[in-house]
Design a protein around this motif. Structure first.
Motif, short mmCIF file in Angstrom:
data_model
loop_
_atom_site.label_atom_id
_atom_site.label_comp_id
_atom_site.label_asym_id
_atom_site.label_seq_id
_atom_site.Cartn_x
_atom_site.Cartn_y
_atom_site.Cartn_z
N LEU A 155 7.39 2.51 6.97
CA LEU A 155 7.45 1.88 5.65
C LEU A 155 7.89 2.88 4.58
N THR A 156 7.48 4.13 4.72
CA THR A 156 7.93 5.16 3.78
C THR A 156 9.45 5.31 3.85
N ARG A 157 9.96 5.35 5.07
CA ARG A 157 11.40 5.46 5.24
C ARG A 157 12.09 4.24 4.63
N TYR A 158 11.55 3.06 4.85
CA TYR A 158 12.16 1.84 4.31
C TYR A 158 12.24 1.91 2.79
N TRP A 159 11.12 2.23 2.12
CA TRP A 159 11.11 2.25 0.66
C TRP A 159 12.01 3.34 0.10
N ARG A 181 19.53 3.30 -2.17
CA ARG A 181 20.58 2.27 -2.32
C ARG A 181 20.58 1.68 -3.72
N GLN A 182 19.40 1.57 -4.31
CA GLN A 182 19.29 0.96 -5.64
C GLN A 182 19.43 1.98 -6.76
N GLY A 183 19.49 3.28 -6.40
CA GLY A 183 19.61 4.31 -7.40
C GLY A 183 18.36 4.50 -8.23
N SER A 184 17.19 4.28 -7.61
CA SER A 184 15.93 4.40 -8.35
C SER A 184 14.93 5.16 -7.49
N GLN A 185 13.75 5.36 -8.02
CA GLN A 185 12.67 5.98 -7.26
C GLN A 185 11.73 4.91 -6.74
N PRO A 186 11.16 5.08 -5.51
CA PRO A 186 10.23 4.09 -4.98
C PRO A 186 8.92 4.08 -5.77
N ILE A 225 0.84 -1.20 0.00
CA ILE A 225 0.00 0.00 0.00
C ILE A 225 0.87 1.25 0.00
N VAL A 226 1.87 1.26 0.87
CA VAL A 226 2.75 2.43 0.96
C VAL A 226 3.57 2.58 -0.32
N ARG A 227 4.07 1.49 -0.84
CA ARG A 227 4.88 1.58 -2.06
C ARG A 227 4.06 2.11 -3.24
N ARG A 228 2.84 1.63 -3.38
CA ARG A 228 2.00 2.11 -4.47
C ARG A 228 1.75 3.61 -4.35
N GLY A 229 1.53 4.07 -3.13
CA GLY A 229 1.32 5.50 -2.93
C GLY A 229 2.54 6.32 -3.31
N LEU A 230 3.70 5.84 -2.93
CA LEU A 230 4.93 6.55 -3.27
C LEU A 230 5.15 6.57 -4.78
#
Length: 301
Positions: free
Chosen positions: A286-290, A296-301, A236-241
């Motif tokens: 969860l926002t902080r985690y993503w 670290r991965q050089g991408s956007q959540p 849910i959090v990842r989809r929102g981001l």
């Protein structure tokens, strides 16, 4: 068999628990709760026929205020007691100023009502653990298990048929409720949590004891449901981001979904659940985690 003491957090039963065991060499407590609930801890011990001064061993699953805030105050009142804590949490017990300052940024003028004071713990009264240790307290054999995911300094304790899982075992306030993950900042680590649940599944114990709240059969269904809820909440959090939603929108979406799921299982449960784990705090973690993972991965959540 351990006894559960309901700490009646903010006057509400069934939110935060401490567990007491008679070791034959004084009482052992698994988590103390915050200083604001110390009167309830004392009263709970007295109902069981004990006194606060009977306590000798404080087994901390982790040093978050709702689990360990009272430890320094309690040790000051019981000179014979000592505390057991993971190495990565020990420094915060010895010098809790940063921990309290961080909490104050979140809770502001509610700090005292929620948590009370947190008194420093002398280092000589700590037994510092890494996880993997086994030792005896009187008649009890204790095994500490390193179980990060909710916090980098999290431990579970295996004592005979009992497994004390702090927050890594999720929040489950009623038997009919599926366990849900508490995911506050700053340490949420989903792969580490998955490794911890895999480890705990293998422990030969009959009963799980949760700080929030109560004792349940140690069975695969508990862990299956928790792992599913972790993935649901994280998604849910990842989809929102990914959609570019602001934190208020993500929190509203998350809270609505959680409220529906909880109240479908136990009518009215969502309001009580929010005392144990405010949804906005889980979204923050969860926002902080993503976001950290994206960096670290050089991408956007």
């Amino acid at each position: 068999m351990p006894d559960l003491i309901d700490l009646n957090f903010l006057g509400h039963p069934g939110t935060i628990a401490s567990y007491v065991l008679d070791s034959g060499d004084g009482l052992a407590l698994v988590d103390t709760g915050p200083s604001s609930t110390l009167p309830a801890l004392r009263a709970g011990l007295e109902r069981l026929g004990y006194r606060l001064t009977d306590v000798r061993h404080l087994l901390l699953t982790h040093i978050h205020l709702d689990h360990a805030g009272a430890v320094g105050t309690l040790l000051a009142r019981v000179p014979q007691a000592r505390v057991y804590v993971h190495a990565r949490g020990a420094g915060h017990l010895a010098a809790p100023e940063r921990l309290m300052a961080s909490a104050a940024q979140i809770y502001g003028d509610q700090m005292d009502a929620l948590w009370g004071e947190m008194v420093p713990v002398p280092t000589e009264r700590m037994t510092v653990l890494d996880g993997g240790e086994t030792w005896r307290l009187g008649e009890l054999e204790i095994r500490a298990l390193y179980t990060p995911g909710h916090a980098v300094h999290h431990l579970a304790y295996h004592i005979g048929p009992d497994l004390f899982v702090g927050d890594v075992g999720g929040i489950r306030l009623e038997a009919a409720q599926s366990p849900r993950p508490p995911t506050p900042p700053p340490d949420i680590d989903l792969p580490a949590w998955a490794s911890s649940t895999s480890l705990l599944r293998t422990v030969e114990a009959r009963t799980l004891h949760l700080a929030h709240f109560g004792s349940y059969p140690h069975e695969a269904a508990h862990w299956d449901a928790l792992e599913g809820a972790i993935q649901t909440d994280a998604a849910i959090v990842r989809r929102g981001l990914e959609a570019g939603d602001d934190s208020e929108t993500i929190t509203r979406t998350f809270t609505d979904a959680l409220t529906r799921a909880l109240n479908a299982q136990v009518p009215g449960l969502a309001q009580r659940f929010a005392l144990a784990c405010p949804p906005w705090m889980s979204v923050q973690g969860l926002t902080r985690y993503w976001k950290r993972l994206a960096v670290r991965q050089g991408s956007q959540p």
